[in-house]
Scaffold this active site. Structure first.
Site, PDB file in Angstrom:
ATOM      1  N   ASP A 117       0.653  -1.009  -0.096  1.00 16.80           N
ATOM      2  CA  ASP A 117       0.097  -0.093  -0.092  1.00 16.80           C
ATOM      3  C   ASP A 117       0.938   1.163  -0.069  1.00 16.80           C
ATOM      4  OD1 ASP A 117      -2.280  -1.477   0.088  1.00 16.80           O
ATOM      5  OD2 ASP A 117      -2.561  -1.476   2.269  1.00 16.80           O
ATOM      6  N   ASP A 136      -6.948  -2.075  -4.170  1.00 16.73           N
ATOM      7  CA  ASP A 136      -7.923  -1.594  -3.088  1.00 16.73           C
ATOM      8  C   ASP A 136      -9.154  -0.866  -3.666  1.00 16.73           C
ATOM      9  OD1 ASP A 136      -6.196  -2.873  -1.169  1.00 16.73           O
ATOM     10  OD2 ASP A 136      -5.235  -1.080  -0.507  1.00 16.73           O
TER      11      ASP A 136
END
Length: 156
Positions: A117, A136
């Site tokens: 991320d 995501d």
């Protein structure tokens, strides 16, 4: 079905390309943080060993494999659902976004042991502590799209 598979493929490619670019090419894995348009957009390296917001994170070395298998299983279930219900255009795109993102994060788990991320966005005095990635975003948009478009929007 072709639209779903094409969407899933390009979603997967976009996710993996952005992760390679940021994590490897820009070397975010070493430098940790890069201000792009601070505070609106900051690349901040976070290795997520859980699911959204780090839920179900575990130090157990087998956990990335369990979560990767779960991602693949959910992707196969969505693919079967789309085929069985003969999804319309919008639902196929939504399913493709979800599947491509889920498989992108599954690959991260297998390669890195965690999901890469790196997107962090804050605004207006609010400091967001969380980071996310393209997968995501597509999983979230795909799931919302399936809720909105999988009902009576079937193709003939």
């Amino acid at each position: 079905m072709r639209l779903l598979l094409t969407t899933a493929f390009w979603t997967f490619v976009l996710d993996q390309a952005t992760k390679w670019l940021v994590v490897q090419y820009l070397n975010l894995k070493t430098i940790g943080e890069l201000d792009v348009f601070d505070p609106l957009l900051v690349f901040r390296m976070v290795w997520n060993k859980g699911v959204n917001f780090g839920l179900f994170a575990s130090a157990a070395e087998y956990m990335p494999y369990i979560l990767a298998v779960l991602s693949v299983a959910i992707s196969l279930w969505v693919l079967r659902w789309a085929h069985t219900d003969k999804f319309g255009r919008n639902a196929q795109i939504s399913a493709g976004l979800l599947i491509g993102g889920a498989l992108g994060n599954a690959i991260d788990r297998l390669v890195y042991g965690a999901v890469a991320d790196f997107i962090n966005m804050s605004c207006c005095g609010f400091s967001n502590p969380y980071a996310f990635n393209v997968a995501d975003i597509t999983i979230f948009v795909g799931a919302i799209g399936l809720v909105l478009f999988s009902g009576n929007n079937k193709q003939a």
